[in-house]
Write a protein that holds these residues in place. Structure first.
Motif, PDB file in Angstrom:
ATOM      1  N   ALA B  63      10.303 -35.240 -36.071  1.00 36.80           N
ATOM      2  CA  ALA B  63      11.414 -35.011 -35.148  1.00 36.80           C
ATOM      3  C   ALA B  63      11.230 -33.701 -34.376  1.00 36.80           C
ATOM      4  CB  ALA B  63      12.727 -34.992 -35.931  1.00 36.80           C
ATOM      5  N   PHE B  64      10.881 -32.643 -35.078  1.00 36.16           N
ATOM      6  CA  PHE B  64      10.800 -31.348 -34.397  1.00 36.16           C
ATOM      7  C   PHE B  64       9.517 -31.204 -33.576  1.00 36.16           C
ATOM      8  CE2 PHE B  64      14.403 -30.536 -37.020  1.00 36.16           C
ATOM      9  CZ  PHE B  64      15.192 -29.752 -36.198  1.00 36.16           C
ATOM     10  N   VAL B  65       8.448 -31.857 -33.996  1.00 35.53           N
ATOM     11  CA  VAL B  65       7.248 -31.869 -33.151  1.00 35.53           C
ATOM     12  C   VAL B  65       7.557 -32.607 -31.850  1.00 35.53           C
ATOM     13  CG1 VAL B  65       4.930 -32.858 -32.917  1.00 35.53           C
ATOM     14  CG2 VAL B  65       5.521 -31.603 -34.966  1.00 35.53           C
ATOM     15  N   GLY B  66       8.254 -33.739 -31.947  1.00 29.79           N
ATOM     16  CA  GLY B  66       8.642 -34.490 -30.746  1.00 29.79           C
ATOM     17  C   GLY B  66       9.568 -33.667 -29.860  1.00 29.79           C
ATOM     18  N   ALA B  67      10.517 -32.960 -30.511  1.00 31.64           N
ATOM     19  CA  ALA B  67      11.493 -32.173 -29.745  1.00 31.64           C
ATOM     20  C   ALA B  67      10.816 -31.041 -28.983  1.00 31.64           C
ATOM     21  CB  ALA B  67      12.539 -31.608 -30.705  1.00 31.64           C
ATOM     22  N   VAL B  68       9.932 -30.305 -29.666  1.00 29.69           N
ATOM     23  CA  VAL B  68       9.315 -29.153 -28.995  1.00 29.69           C
ATOM     24  C   VAL B  68       8.300 -29.625 -27.952  1.00 29.69           C
ATOM     25  CG1 VAL B  68       7.352 -28.707 -30.573  1.00 29.69           C
ATOM     26  CG2 VAL B  68       8.506 -26.804 -29.452  1.00 29.69           C
ATOM     27  N   PHE B  69       7.624 -30.718 -28.261  1.00 30.14           N
ATOM     28  CA  PHE B  69       6.679 -31.250 -27.267  1.00 30.14           C
ATOM     29  C   PHE B  69       7.447 -31.746 -26.039  1.00 30.14           C
ATOM     30  CE2 PHE B  69       3.708 -34.638 -25.739  1.00 30.14           C
ATOM     31  CZ  PHE B  69       2.680 -33.791 -25.369  1.00 30.14           C
ATOM     32  N   GLY B  70       8.575 -32.412 -26.263  1.00 33.12           N
ATOM     33  CA  GLY B  70       9.414 -32.882 -25.159  1.00 33.12           C
ATOM     34  C   GLY B  70       9.885 -31.719 -24.306  1.00 33.12           C
ATOM     35  N   PHE B  71      10.339 -30.651 -24.957  1.00 29.20           N
ATOM     36  CA  PHE B  71      10.817 -29.484 -24.224  1.00 29.20           C
ATOM     37  C   PHE B  71       9.702 -28.871 -23.369  1.00 29.20           C
ATOM     38  CE2 PHE B  71      10.906 -24.801 -24.297  1.00 29.20           C
ATOM     39  CZ  PHE B  71      11.935 -24.613 -23.375  1.00 29.20           C
ATOM     40  N   GLN B  72       8.492 -28.700 -23.950  1.00 28.90           N
ATOM     41  CA  GLN B  72       7.376 -28.089 -23.209  1.00 28.90           C
ATOM     42  C   GLN B  72       6.949 -28.966 -22.031  1.00 28.90           C
ATOM     43  OE1 GLN B  72       6.428 -25.159 -23.512  1.00 28.90           O
ATOM     44  NE2 GLN B  72       6.757 -24.468 -25.624  1.00 28.90           N
ATOM     45  N   VAL B  73       6.882 -30.269 -22.259  1.00 26.94           N
ATOM     46  CA  VAL B  73       6.489 -31.185 -21.173  1.00 26.94           C
ATOM     47  C   VAL B  73       7.548 -31.158 -20.074  1.00 26.94           C
ATOM     48  CG1 VAL B  73       6.083 -33.613 -20.566  1.00 26.94           C
ATOM     49  CG2 VAL B  73       5.104 -32.675 -22.661  1.00 26.94           C
ATOM     50  N   TYR B  74       8.821 -31.177 -20.489  1.00 27.14           N
ATOM     51  CA  TYR B  74       9.913 -31.126 -19.504  1.00 27.14           C
ATOM     52  C   TYR B  74       9.808 -29.855 -18.668  1.00 27.14           C
ATOM     53  CZ  TYR B  74      14.517 -29.980 -17.697  1.00 27.14           C
ATOM     54  OH  TYR B  74      15.547 -29.580 -16.863  1.00 27.14           O
ATOM     55  N   ALA B  75       9.575 -28.713 -19.343  1.00 31.92           N
ATOM     56  CA  ALA B  75       9.523 -27.425 -18.625  1.00 31.92           C
ATOM     57  C   ALA B  75       8.392 -27.431 -17.602  1.00 31.92           C
ATOM     58  CB  ALA B  75       9.337 -26.292 -19.640  1.00 31.92           C
ATOM     59  N   LYS B  76       7.247 -28.033 -17.946  1.00 29.57           N
ATOM     60  CA  LYS B  76       6.105 -28.061 -17.034  1.00 29.57           C
ATOM     61  C   LYS B  76       6.315 -29.087 -15.919  1.00 29.57           C
ATOM     62  CE  LYS B  76       2.055 -26.233 -16.306  1.00 29.57           C
ATOM     63  NZ  LYS B  76       1.976 -24.798 -16.023  1.00 29.57           N
ATOM     64  N   LEU B 168      14.389 -37.324 -31.080  1.00 37.40           N
ATOM     65  CA  LEU B 168      14.853 -35.941 -30.886  1.00 37.40           C
ATOM     66  C   LEU B 168      14.401 -35.408 -29.528  1.00 37.40           C
ATOM     67  CD1 LEU B 168      16.666 -34.170 -32.590  1.00 37.40           C
ATOM     68  CD2 LEU B 168      14.674 -32.912 -33.338  1.00 37.40           C
ATOM     69  N   SER B 169      13.262 -35.859 -29.051  1.00 32.96           N
ATOM     70  CA  SER B 169      12.824 -35.478 -27.708  1.00 32.96           C
ATOM     71  C   SER B 169      13.830 -35.993 -26.677  1.00 32.96           C
ATOM     72  CB  SER B 169      11.431 -36.064 -27.457  1.00 32.96           C
ATOM     73  OG  SER B 169      11.183 -36.153 -26.088  1.00 32.96           O
ATOM     74  N   TYR B 170      14.282 -37.213 -26.871  1.00 36.24           N
ATOM     75  CA  TYR B 170      15.305 -37.802 -25.994  1.00 36.24           C
ATOM     76  C   TYR B 170      16.562 -36.932 -26.006  1.00 36.24           C
ATOM     77  CZ  TYR B 170      19.133 -40.986 -24.773  1.00 36.24           C
ATOM     78  OH  TYR B 170      20.267 -41.536 -24.236  1.00 36.24           O
ATOM     79  N   VAL B 171      16.982 -36.551 -27.216  1.00 35.55           N
ATOM     80  CA  VAL B 171      18.203 -35.741 -27.340  1.00 35.55           C
ATOM     81  C   VAL B 171      18.028 -34.432 -26.573  1.00 35.55           C
ATOM     82  CG1 VAL B 171      19.649 -34.436 -28.961  1.00 35.55           C
ATOM     83  CG2 VAL B 171      18.888 -36.756 -29.539  1.00 35.55           C
ATOM     84  N   VAL B 172      16.864 -33.786 -26.727  1.00 37.53           N
ATOM     85  CA  VAL B 172      16.632 -32.493 -26.081  1.00 37.53           C
ATOM     86  C   VAL B 172      16.588 -32.652 -24.555  1.00 37.53           C
ATOM     87  CG1 VAL B 172      14.914 -30.648 -25.750  1.00 37.53           C
ATOM     88  CG2 VAL B 172      15.455 -31.452 -28.046  1.00 37.53           C
ATOM     89  N   VAL B 173      15.795 -33.624 -24.101  1.00 33.34           N
ATOM     90  CA  VAL B 173      15.538 -33.722 -22.659  1.00 33.34           C
ATOM     91  C   VAL B 173      16.706 -34.381 -21.923  1.00 33.34           C
ATOM     92  CG1 VAL B 173      13.978 -34.712 -20.927  1.00 33.34           C
ATOM     93  CG2 VAL B 173      13.054 -33.784 -23.045  1.00 33.34           C
ATOM     94  N   VAL B 174      17.252 -35.437 -22.475  1.00 33.03           N
ATOM     95  CA  VAL B 174      18.337 -36.159 -21.784  1.00 33.03           C
ATOM     96  C   VAL B 174      19.674 -35.465 -22.015  1.00 33.03           C
ATOM     97  CG1 VAL B 174      19.598 -38.339 -21.642  1.00 33.03           C
ATOM     98  CG2 VAL B 174      17.114 -38.355 -21.868  1.00 33.03           C
TER      99      VAL B 174
END
Lengths: 268, 265
Positions: B63-76, B168-174
């Motif tokens: 969950a947290f690997v997906g979340a942080v990866f989602g956040f970094q990809v979103y930021a870029k 969790l990536s969905y939760v962070v990004v969306v």
């Protein structure tokens, strides 16, 4: 015409059958760390006897026992169990041979994830016995034989050294093997605990005619249980004879061991 | 110079001997699966210890690997106005690489080291010799049930890690950064296919086998009492992790040949 007796040959009385060996090891050599722990050791364990193997610490008694049980392979030499050569055969084919004897390890080697009852039941379960009532009866009988029935629900970690050995003994005898191998069964026990284990070993031998081999340092144990004594020195059998011959020997090496004298030149 | 050559030669021979031992253990496991006795109770215990017991750590990690990866990809991606494609990136990466590798590393740490410690302790306290003396092959009793349990558990654990990583990536990004849910979902579903999921499952299966063989081998060869067991435990974890990372690279190359990107599109 009546047949005349042969004047040369007397009528033959049947010769007594030579004692049959349950375990026969010949010329065992094993090098560990560059040192020959066994250097041509040969020994025969005769059916029905109790053979005590003595020797100074580090002379390879336990290594010899592991070779006799097929737990170690020699660099050269032969081990025959009940007539079957076991050196060099596949571990899986050794299973049926090993089930002919029980082995008591120095520290018991109880399975620490099982309680006492499960430890003793383990060989029966692995042999395919499924009826829990029968298993329980046999486990209780074995535990009662070693005086441990009341401790059957304890974990091994909560047992004393002597209690562990007695439980291990119950595990070794539960399948009623034809031969029992004991690796220092009385090491670390007080004199009363030693006498109790000795009585159990002698009792099994007398009640079930179990062939027994006992590795020990304890001369009292030898007196109480042994039919023959072997003394191991420099990786070979230095002496083999009856307990009476052993205790009255004039051999300087054995006398030093029997008298408990320190090595020459050893100072405090 | 001679000394260095000798040391290198000895190191090479040791590595070869190690590979030989792993090969021998693998062969023994094969024989055990074909001819050994079936022990369902042990398999059940190992399924609980390996699979059920690893769920929390795998879910949290995934969950947290997906979340942080989602956040970094979103930021870029935001800089290129591509933030709605974040889900696609996270999903494919979690299925093909992050899910299997991170799960395998966590399982190597949690389960592999426990296997090495348990079997190693049994080795140095003569419990394995006691098994052998009772006519029981240690591989049949100790290794095969663990391997079977791992072969079942690893793909399922990886599926969980992937699912919770994407969630969790969905939760962070969306939910966190306000990327429109329809774009995010459509890009994710359009870019992720069964081939991506299959790659994750196949990798999990292979990593599971690697972890069990390496860890059980370390346990079976433990010596020198408590110190030896400690060393075996550490080596089991480190060696398993290294092998997972190295094998992952070659497996990625191979599986990308079998399941190339966009093959099912």
């Amino acid at each position: 015409m009546a047949a005349r007796p042969d004047p040369v040959r007397e009528p033959e009385a049947p010769l007594p059958a030579p004692p049959r060996a349950f375990i026969e090891a010949t010329g065992l050599v094993k090098r560990l760390g560059g040192h020959a722990v066994l250097d041509g050791a040969s020994i025969r364990l005769l059916v029905g006897e109790t053979l005590a193997i003595l020797g100074r610490s580090g002379e390879g008694k336990s290594v010899l026992l592991k070779h006799l049980a097929g737990l170690m392979n020699p660099d050269s030499g032969s081990v025959r169990i009940d007539g079957e050569e076991i050196v060099g055969i596949d571990e899986r084919r050794l299973g049926p041979v090993r089930r002919k004897f029980g082995l008591l390890f120095q520290n018991g080697a109880l399975f620490d994830s099982f309680d006492v009852e499960e430890n003793v039941a383990f060989p029966l379960v692995e042999l395919g016995l499924r009826d829990p009532v029968v298993i329980r009866q046999r486990v209780l009988a074995a535990l009662e034989a070693v005086g441990m029935a009341e401790h059957r629900h304890k974990m091994p970690v909560h047992l004393s050294g002597g209690q562990r050995k007695r439980v291990a003994l119950a595990r070794a005898i539960i399948t009623q093997p034809r031969c029992l191998l004991y690796d220092e069964p009385t090491a670390g026990l007080d004199p009363i605990g030693t006498a109790n284990i000795d009585r159990l070993i002698r009792g099994f031998q007398q009640r079930f005619q179990v062939t027994s081999l006992v590795i020990t340092h304890d001369l009292k144990t030898v007196e109480r249980i042994a039919d023959r004594v072997a003394f191991l020195r420099a990786g070979r059998v230095h002496f083999l004879g009856t307990p009476a011959e052993f205790f009255t020997t004039g051999d300087p090496v054995l006398r030093q061991f029997l008298d408990g004298r320190p090595d020459e030149g050893e100072t405090a | 110079m001679v000394g260095i050559t000798r040391k290198l030669g000895r190191w090479g021979l040791d590595r070869l001997a190690y590979l030989g031992q792993l090969g021998e253990l693998t062969q023994q496991i094969g024989v055990s699966m074909l001819r050994g006795r079936w022990r369902p109770r042990l398999l059940g215990e190992q399924l609980v210890a390996t699979g059920f017991g690893s769920q929390l750590v795998v879910i949290v990690t995934g969950a947290f690997v997906g979340a942080v990866f989602g956040f970094q990809v979103y930021a870029k991606f935001k800089g290129y106005a591509l933030e709605s494609a974040t889900g696609a990136m996270v999903s494919v990466a979690m299925c093909r690489e992050l899910g299997p590798v991170v799960t395998a590393l966590m399982v190597a740490g949690r389960v592999g080291s426990a296997m090495a410690a348990e079997i190693g302790t049994m080795k140095v306290t003569e419990q394995i010799d006691a098994l052998r003396a009772l006519g029981i092959h240690p591989v049949d009793y100790l290794v095969t049930p663990r391997l079977l349990a791992m072969m079942v558990s690893m793909p399922l654990l990886i599926a969980e890690a992937i699912a919770f990583g994407i969630l969790l990536s969905y939760v962070v990004v969306v939910e966190g950064f306000g990327v429109p849910v329809a774009y995010y979902r459509n890009h994710t579903l359009a870019s992720t296919n069964m081939e991506d999921v299959s790659i994750g499952m196949i990798k999990g299966f292979v990593f599971g086998i690697l972890i069990v063989i390496i860890s059980c081998h370390r346990g079976l060869h433990a010596e020198n009492g408590a110190v030896g067991v400690g060393r075996s435990t550490t080596e089991a974890m480190v060696t398993s992790a290294l092998w997972v990372l190295i094998v992952n690279f070659f497996l990625s190359l191979l599986l990308n040949l079998i399941f190339p990107y966009g093959s099912a599109a």
